[in-house]
Design a protein around this motif. Sequence first.
Motif, PDB file in Angstrom:
ATOM      1  N   ALA A   1      21.666 -14.662  -1.520  1.00  0.00           N
ATOM      2  CA  ALA A   1      21.049 -15.068  -0.249  1.00  0.00           C
ATOM      3  C   ALA A   1      19.870 -14.187   0.117  1.00  0.00           C
ATOM      4  CB  ALA A   1      22.092 -15.046   0.864  1.00  0.00           C
ATOM      5  N   ALA A   2      19.764 -13.014  -0.516  1.00  0.00           N
ATOM      6  CA  ALA A   2      18.642 -12.113  -0.210  1.00  0.00           C
ATOM      7  C   ALA A   2      17.298 -12.755  -0.540  1.00  0.00           C
ATOM      8  CB  ALA A   2      18.813 -10.809  -0.973  1.00  0.00           C
ATOM      9  N   ARG A   3      17.299 -13.726  -1.409  1.00  0.00           N
ATOM     10  CA  ARG A   3      16.052 -14.407  -1.781  1.00  0.00           C
ATOM     11  C   ARG A   3      15.482 -15.236  -0.632  1.00  0.00           C
ATOM     12  NH1 ARG A   3      19.475 -16.365  -6.163  1.00  0.00           N
ATOM     13  NH2 ARG A   3      19.515 -14.838  -7.870  1.00  0.00           N
ATOM     14  N   ASN A   4      16.280 -15.484   0.383  1.00  0.00           N
ATOM     15  CA  ASN A   4      15.844 -16.350   1.488  1.00  0.00           C
ATOM     16  C   ASN A   4      15.089 -15.592   2.575  1.00  0.00           C
ATOM     17  OD1 ASN A   4      17.203 -18.507   0.233  1.00  0.00           O
ATOM     18  ND2 ASN A   4      19.126 -17.976   1.275  1.00  0.00           N
ATOM     19  N   TYR A   5      14.776 -14.304   2.329  1.00  0.00           N
ATOM     20  CA  TYR A   5      14.104 -13.506   3.350  1.00  0.00           C
ATOM     21  C   TYR A   5      12.787 -12.941   2.826  1.00  0.00           C
ATOM     22  CZ  TYR A   5      18.607 -13.847   5.643  1.00  0.00           C
ATOM     23  OH  TYR A   5      19.745 -14.341   6.222  1.00  0.00           O
ATOM     24  N   ILE A   6      11.927 -12.611   3.777  1.00  0.00           N
ATOM     25  CA  ILE A   6      10.646 -11.977   3.453  1.00  0.00           C
ATOM     26  C   ILE A   6      10.482 -10.744   4.322  1.00  0.00           C
ATOM     27  CG2 ILE A   6       9.506 -14.110   2.698  1.00  0.00           C
ATOM     28  CD1 ILE A   6       8.207 -14.252   5.462  1.00  0.00           C
ATOM     29  N   LEU A   7       9.750  -9.788   3.809  1.00  0.00           N
ATOM     30  CA  LEU A   7       9.491  -8.559   4.536  1.00  0.00           C
ATOM     31  C   LEU A   7       8.254  -8.747   5.403  1.00  0.00           C
ATOM     32  CD1 LEU A   7      10.259  -5.562   4.916  1.00  0.00           C
ATOM     33  CD2 LEU A   7       8.708  -5.032   3.017  1.00  0.00           C
ATOM     34  N   THR A   8       8.380  -8.505   6.702  1.00  0.00           N
ATOM     35  CA  THR A   8       7.245  -8.687   7.617  1.00  0.00           C
ATOM     36  C   THR A   8       6.642  -7.368   8.067  1.00  0.00           C
ATOM     37  OG1 THR A   8       8.699  -8.746   9.558  1.00  0.00           O
ATOM     38  CG2 THR A   8       8.213 -10.854   8.465  1.00  0.00           C
ATOM     39  N   GLU A   9       7.437  -6.287   8.044  1.00  0.00           N
ATOM     40  CA  GLU A   9       6.896  -5.023   8.538  1.00  0.00           C
ATOM     41  C   GLU A   9       7.780  -3.877   8.075  1.00  0.00           C
ATOM     42  OE1 GLU A   9       5.303  -3.151  12.806  1.00  0.00           O
ATOM     43  OE2 GLU A   9       6.560  -4.946  12.758  1.00  0.00           O
ATOM     44  N   ILE A  10       7.140  -2.713   7.851  1.00  0.00           N
ATOM     45  CA  ILE A  10       7.861  -1.480   7.537  1.00  0.00           C
ATOM     46  C   ILE A  10       7.448  -0.424   8.548  1.00  0.00           C
ATOM     47  CG2 ILE A  10       8.282   0.346   5.857  1.00  0.00           C
ATOM     48  CD1 ILE A  10       7.670  -1.599   3.643  1.00  0.00           C
ATOM     49  N   LEU A  11       8.418   0.146   9.238  1.00  0.00           N
ATOM     50  CA  LEU A  11       8.167   1.196  10.216  1.00  0.00           C
ATOM     51  C   LEU A  11       8.691   2.500   9.640  1.00  0.00           C
ATOM     52  CD1 LEU A  11       9.345  -0.734  13.410  1.00  0.00           C
ATOM     53  CD2 LEU A  11       7.019  -0.534  12.513  1.00  0.00           C
ATOM     54  N   ASP A  12       7.758   3.375   9.232  1.00  0.00           N
ATOM     55  CA  ASP A  12       8.125   4.598   8.516  1.00  0.00           C
ATOM     56  C   ASP A  12       8.145   5.771   9.475  1.00  0.00           C
ATOM     57  OD1 ASP A  12       8.708   6.453   6.668  1.00  0.00           O
ATOM     58  OD2 ASP A  12       7.004   6.055   5.343  1.00  0.00           O
ATOM     59  N   GLY A  13       9.321   6.367   9.682  1.00  0.00           N
ATOM     60  CA  GLY A  13       9.457   7.539  10.522  1.00  0.00           C
ATOM     61  C   GLY A  13       9.710   8.776   9.684  1.00  0.00           C
ATOM     62  N   TYR A  14      10.086   9.864  10.356  1.00  0.00           N
ATOM     63  CA  TYR A  14      10.299  11.127   9.642  1.00  0.00           C
ATOM     64  C   TYR A  14      11.468  11.027   8.672  1.00  0.00           C
ATOM     65  CZ  TYR A  14      11.595  15.967   8.799  1.00  0.00           C
ATOM     66  OH  TYR A  14      11.951  17.148   8.195  1.00  0.00           O
ATOM     67  N   ASP A  15      12.634  10.630   9.165  1.00  0.00           N
ATOM     68  CA  ASP A  15      13.807  10.476   8.291  1.00  0.00           C
ATOM     69  C   ASP A  15      14.475   9.117   8.488  1.00  0.00           C
ATOM     70  OD1 ASP A  15      14.746  10.890  10.779  1.00  0.00           O
ATOM     71  OD2 ASP A  15      16.141  12.516  10.284  1.00  0.00           O
TER      72      ASP A  15
END
Length: 670
Positions: free
Chosen positions: A489-503
Amino acid sequence: MADLSAESLSEYYDIVRKMFGSEDEGFMFYNKYALEKGFSVRRSYVEWDNASQEIILRKFVCSREGFREAKHMNRNEKKRKPRNITRVGCPAKMVIARDEETRRWFVKDFVNEHNHPLAPEDLACLLRSHRKINDEQKADIVEMEISGMRKHQIMDILEMQYGGYDKVGFSARDMYNFCYRYKQEAIDGGEAQMVISHLRVRQERDPEFFFKYLIDRDGHLQGLFWCDSQSRLDYEAFGDVVIFDSTYRTNRYNLPFVPFVGLNHHRSTIIFGCGIISHETSEAYEWMLRTFSDAMAQKHPISVVTDGDLAMQRAIRVVWSNSNHRLCVWHIEQNIVRNLHNDVIREEFRTFLYDRCSIAELERKWLEFLERNKVTSEESWLHQMYQMRDLWCAAYQVGRCFLGLRSNQRSESLNSYLHKNLDGKMTLVNMLQHYEHCLTRLRRKEADLDIVALQSVPFTELAASNIEKQAAQMFTPKVFELVKFSINAARNYILTEILDGYDLVSYVLASKDRREAIFHVDCEVKDDYLYGIRCSCRKLECNGTPCSHIFYVLSVQHAQQLPAFCVLNRWTMSAKCAFPPTRKNRMYDYSESLERYRELRNLSHAASFTASQSYESYKRLKRVLHEEGATKESAIFQNQGIRYGPVLPQSLNPETGNLGKVLDPLRVAG
């Protein structure tokens, strides 16, 4: 004599010349003769020797000899339906007497005239004197009934084995009567006392066996709980979620039957214990839950699924105050149909069962729902459900561990099995026996799944990811099926944003089909090492298996291994590695003769099948069996009190002298 044919005359002389070694031998001869002719016989007049007090004359008659007494014909008040009239004054008889010198029996008088129709060959076997349940048949009947088979099924099997109803040797009614009498003999001293004494002896043999009972001021049984050592070990491994209800009353006292049920590492039903209570009050349920906690070393479950019983809800809040509690969705669905008759209101209400919105949004939607449908009565069912909304609304259950269970259907499947095999006339002993049978059946199923998991690995394609292949090795096959579904089922999603913090790195995912469906996956990272992950859907916390969103993020990170915190130990084969299982039922004791019978029966089955393959072997084995069978002594008086099946062991501990105070429960009004 003049009216007799030559054949009848020859038969008459053959019979009057007969000599017998005993009265029983004479009866067996006449009964066999009656079977061939089509009538039934019974013992009648007898003469005794006053000096030796031995029988010296016996008359055998046709069962239709004589007439029913007048006092039984003219009764005005008849509590029971009168039986059909069978006696018509038939003159047929055979009288035998003992010769004082030889002490052998001779035929003194013989009359073969009947004043009624004789039964044809295919029906004569159903006459009373020709029906008898042999000892070996009794042993098989008791064994099959204990295993959970219904009596009509037992009769079907016996007819198949013997080659027809006319070869079995008894009727279905005879078997029902035997089973009833056999059970009554076992519980003659009171079934509550028998059950308590049996549970006590099991505790003496196994110190880890637990049971506790409650009596009223008069000594009547009010509550009972028991669990064996294996159930306690199972709870230690799988006691995070407990399911129970008391909606079935499967005994003659109308007492609620309360099994405590959970899920094992194969997602199969597992039983932690069982109890009965006299009344469904909060006090009774508190006693039951406290007793259960005592048995489980005060380990409380993380979550509980029950039916909508208010007394049970109050007891859980008192005893298991820190446990999550939800009501069975199936019961709520039934109440929706029963209480809401408007289809529009019904469907709108049903959305609250599954809508995983925020609690604030739920409250807003609920108030709008009440206002829109003009629900004003504080006594209405809708207002009652609103008061307990935290127990059934999906919004309140987000993040709570229920292992994907929404109903107590697993508990009910056990109850329905008992309900299917028993009825309202069942005794406490019956209930105990059938509960143990259910327990054995479930443990046998677990053994079947264990051997598959130990000796095989679920199929994965060559092109499958390393994570999928690793999951197939780590999870049990049944759980891997769910994990694999999430991986696909993971194939049914797309990545829209990555929020990169310290940890902390947050991944924002959207569904390809519904872009408004947004999920946040937070990854705790330190020195490029992933040591924590959490998804906004909370499936990992609720079900104990990673969701499709987590698998998508792992693929983005090019992870080659499934993180250890994504593999809950309870879903692996190592969940019970510290607890050697005890799968065999140790409820019964077998007499030495019964153990020998079981061994010989199994050997004879194998030998009979092998010998049947050739005529010479068949004749040889048949001769041996006939010779052995001919040595069997008459069991008419010798087998009184014999136990034909395994027995429930009873405690002989002198400390159990107060068991006489444990009286059978009072029947609860329905």
